[in-house]
Design an enzyme around this catalytic site. Structure first.
Site, mmCIF file in Angstrom:
data_model
loop_
_atom_site.group_PDB
_atom_site.id
_atom_site.type_symbol
_atom_site.label_atom_id
_atom_site.label_comp_id
_atom_site.label_asym_id
_atom_site.label_seq_id
_atom_site.Cartn_x
_atom_site.Cartn_y
_atom_site.Cartn_z
ATOM 1 C CB SER A 38 -0.881 0.030 1.259
ATOM 2 O OG SER A 38 -1.960 -0.839 1.119
ATOM 3 C CG HIS A 69 -2.794 -1.616 -3.592
ATOM 4 N ND1 HIS A 69 -1.791 -2.536 -3.441
ATOM 5 C CD2 HIS A 69 -3.122 -1.218 -2.343
ATOM 6 C CE1 HIS A 69 -1.537 -2.716 -2.153
ATOM 7 N NE2 HIS A 69 -2.339 -1.919 -1.467
ATOM 8 C CG HIS A 91 -5.344 -6.605 -0.180
ATOM 9 N ND1 HIS A 91 -5.303 -5.650 -1.166
ATOM 10 C CD2 HIS A 91 -4.256 -6.399 0.602
ATOM 11 C CE1 HIS A 91 -4.222 -4.887 -0.997
ATOM 12 N NE2 HIS A 91 -3.568 -5.321 0.070
ATOM 13 C CE1 TYR A 93 -8.938 -4.558 1.225
ATOM 14 C CE2 TYR A 93 -7.312 -5.697 2.559
ATOM 15 C CZ TYR A 93 -7.665 -4.657 1.711
ATOM 16 O OH TYR A 93 -6.727 -3.729 1.346
ATOM 17 C CD GLU A 94 -8.321 -5.763 -3.478
ATOM 18 O OE1 GLU A 94 -8.550 -5.154 -4.536
ATOM 19 O OE2 GLU A 94 -7.200 -6.247 -3.213
ATOM 20 C CB ALA A 121 1.550 -0.542 4.598
ATOM 21 C CG MET A 224 -5.489 -6.344 6.565
ATOM 22 S SD MET A 224 -6.692 -5.069 6.161
ATOM 23 C CE MET A 224 -6.659 -4.072 7.667
ATOM 24 C CB SER A 225 -1.224 -8.209 1.909
ATOM 25 O OG SER A 225 -0.051 -7.596 2.407
ATOM 26 C CG ASN A 248 -0.721 1.451 11.728
ATOM 27 O OD1 ASN A 248 -0.472 1.050 10.579
ATOM 28 N ND2 ASN A 248 -1.395 0.726 12.592
ATOM 29 C CG HIS A 262 -6.061 2.764 3.276
ATOM 30 N ND1 HIS A 262 -5.088 1.781 3.353
ATOM 31 C CD2 HIS A 262 -6.170 3.068 1.948
ATOM 32 C CE1 HIS A 262 -4.638 1.497 2.136
ATOM 33 N NE2 HIS A 262 -5.281 2.272 1.262
HETATM 34 O O1 LIG Z 1 -0.508 -5.157 2.851
HETATM 35 P P1 LIG Z 1 -0.619 -3.971 1.998
HETATM 36 O O2 LIG Z 1 -1.134 -4.274 0.626
HETATM 37 O O3 LIG Z 1 0.652 -3.159 1.953
HETATM 38 O O4 LIG Z 1 -1.738 -3.012 2.652
HETATM 39 C C1 LIG Z 1 -1.944 -2.774 4.029
HETATM 40 O O5 LIG Z 1 -2.594 -1.534 4.105
HETATM 41 C C2 LIG Z 1 -4.020 -1.706 4.025
HETATM 42 C C3 LIG Z 1 -4.628 -1.048 5.242
HETATM 43 O O6 LIG Z 1 -4.307 0.299 5.316
HETATM 44 C C4 LIG Z 1 -4.282 -3.200 4.039
HETATM 45 O O7 LIG Z 1 -4.507 -3.662 2.733
HETATM 46 C C5 LIG Z 1 -2.986 -3.738 4.603
HETATM 47 O O8 LIG Z 1 -2.739 -5.071 4.246
HETATM 48 O O1 HPA Z 2 -2.552 -1.806 11.906
HETATM 49 C C1 HPA Z 2 -2.740 -2.477 10.863
HETATM 50 N N1 HPA Z 2 -3.472 -3.623 10.890
HETATM 51 C C2 HPA Z 2 -3.689 -4.363 9.777
HETATM 52 N N2 HPA Z 2 -3.227 -4.019 8.591
HETATM 53 C C3 HPA Z 2 -2.491 -2.907 8.499
HETATM 54 N N3 HPA Z 2 -1.906 -2.361 7.441
HETATM 55 C C4 HPA Z 2 -1.281 -1.252 7.843
HETATM 56 N N4 HPA Z 2 -1.457 -1.057 9.161
HETATM 57 C C5 HPA Z 2 -2.228 -2.097 9.600
#
Ligand SMILES: O=P(O)(O)O[C@H]1O[C@H](CO)[C@@H](O)[C@H]1O
Ligand code: HPA
Length: 304
Positions: A38, A69, A91, A93-94, A121, A224-225, A248, A262
Site C-alpha cells: 500500500s 494500489h 487482498h 478482503y477485496e 504496510a 492483511m496481505s 502505525n 488507511h
Molecule cells: O498489505 P498492503 O497491501 O501493503 O496493505 C496494508 O494496508 C491496508 C490497510 O491500510 C491493508 O490492505 C494492509 O494489508
Molecule cells: O494496523 C494495521 N493492521 C492491519 N493491517 C495494516 N496495514 C497497515 N497497518 C495495519
C-alpha cells in the site's frame, strides 16, 4: 472430494495462457519480481527501459480496487537486472479468492522469475518498533490459513509444487542477511528490524483485544496481505524476501486515543518509499551474490 466448488479457479492452463500472453507482449525476461505494498508503488520509479501493462488488459488477471494500489505491471531494469514490479496487489478482503490473490506469483514463476520481493504496510505490535521502521520479515503467522483460508487448499497440481511444502524457511536466510548488510552500509540500521508478520483477513483494523492476542502469539507486525503470496512463492520454489514498513503503532492499550486509518498508512508509506527504494535498488543489484538454490518443487518453470 474434488468438486467444482473447491477446485482452484486458476488452473495451470489459465496460468500458461496469461504467461504466454505476457511473454508475447514484452521483451523483458525478469528474474526478480517486486510486489509493492500500500502506497509503495513509487518503488517502481527507478526502473529503466520501462514497459507498463495494465492489469485490466491482461487475460485472467484481477484488477486493483484499493486506493494506493495502481493496478499495473512495470517491466524494466534496475542496475542492469531485469525486473517486474507489481504496482498494486490483491487482498482477500477485496472479495478475491486466495487463488486469484496469488495468481501473479505463479505467472512470475512461469515467466522465469527466481526471486520475489514482497513489500507491505503493516501495524507495529512490537513495542520497540516506531512508525517508519522497516521490518525484514523472518517468519509469518498465517491466521486465515488456520481457518482454512489458504491458497494451497484444494487439489494440488504437482506442476506447481508438492502437496505438503515446508514453510519453516519461507524467507531466505541468505537474502535476509544480504539486505541487513546493505542497510548497515546505507546507515539505515537504526530503523531496520527483523520480525514476524501476522496476516489477518481485514478489512477492519484490529480491536485492542485482537491486537493483544496477536502480540502474545509472537507477532511483531500485522497486515492483511503477503502471507498468501509468500506461501505460493515458496510452494513453487521462488526465493523470497519480505519487507514490511511499519506505518502505525497498533494500540494494545484501552487508554490510547489514536485511531488508525488507511490515509495515514498511505501517507507514511509514501514518506518512507525513498529509503525502501534505496535498499531495494542496492539489493537487486547485488542479489546475484546469493546463490540460486533450486529448492524448486515446480517442474514446469521456464517451460512455457
Ligand atoms: O498489505 P498492503 O497491501 O501493503 O496493505 C496494508 O494496508 C491496508 C490497510 O491500510 C491493508 O490492505 C494492509 O494489508
Ligand atoms: O494496523 C494495521 N493492521 C492491519 N493491517 C495494516 N496495514 C497497515 N497497518 C495495519
Amino acid at each position: 472430494m474434488h468438486t467444482k466448488e473447491n477446485s482452484c479457479c486458476c488452473s495451470f492452463e489459465d496460468c500458461k495462457l496469461t504467461t504466454e500472453w505476457l511473454l508475447s507482449r514484452t521483451r523483458h525476461r525478469p528474474k526478480i519480481a517486486v510486489v509493492c505494498g500500500s502506497g509503495l508503488g513509487l518503488l517502481a520509479d527507478s526502473v529503466s527501459n520501462k514497459q507498463i501493462i495494465h492489469y485490466e488488459d491482461i487475460p485472467n488477471f484481477p484488477v486493483s480496487t484499493v486506493p494506493g494500489h495502481e493496478g499495473c505491471l512495470v517491466f524494466g531494469q534496475i542496475k542492469g537486472e531485469s525486473c517486474v514490479f507489481m504496482q498494486g496487489r490483491f487482498h482477500l478482503y477485496e472479495g478475491y479468492s486466495l487463488c486469484k490473490v496469488t495468481f501473479p506469483v505463479r505467472i512470475f514463476k512461469l515467466m522465469g522469475v527466481e526471486t520475489i520481493i514482497v513489500t507491505n504496510a503493516s501495524g507495529g505490535l512490537c513495542q520497540d518498533f516506531k512508525v517508519g521502521d522497516i521490518m525484514v520479515i523472518k517468519d509469518h503467522i498465517n491466521l486465515p490459513g488456520f481457518a482454512g483460508q489458504h491458497p494451497l487448499c484444494g487439489p494440488n497440481d504437482e506442476r506447481f509444487g508438492i502437496r505438503f511444502p515446508c514453510m519453516s524457511d519461507a524467507y531466505s536466510k541468505d537474502l535476509r542477511k544480504l539486505v541487513l548488510d546493505i542497510t548497515a552500509e546505507l546507515g539505515y540500521s537504526n530503523f531496520v528490524r527483523e520480525g514476524v508478520y501476522c496476516m489477518v483477513s481485514g478489512p477492519n483494523f484490529e480491536t485492542i483485544a485482537e491486537a493483544r492476542m496477536l502480540h502474545i502469539l509472537g507477532s511483531d507486525s500485522v497486515g492483511m496481505s503477503t502471507v498468501p503470496e509468500v506461501t505460493v512463492a515458496k510452494h513453487c520454489g521462488l526465493r523470497v524476501l519480505g519487507l514490511s514498513l511499519i506505518t502505525n503503532k497498533v494500540s494494545l492499550d484501552y487508554s490510547r486515543e489514536e485511531k488508525v486509518n488507511h490515509e495515514e498508512v498511505l501517507h507514511i508509506s509514501k514518506m518512507r518509499a525513498e529509503m525502501l527504494q534505496n535498499m531495494l535498488m542496492t539489493f537487486i543489484a547485488r542479489s546475484h551474490q546469493v546463490e540460486t538454490i533450486n529448492n524448486n518443487n515446480c517442474i514446469f518453470s521456464n517451460t512455457v
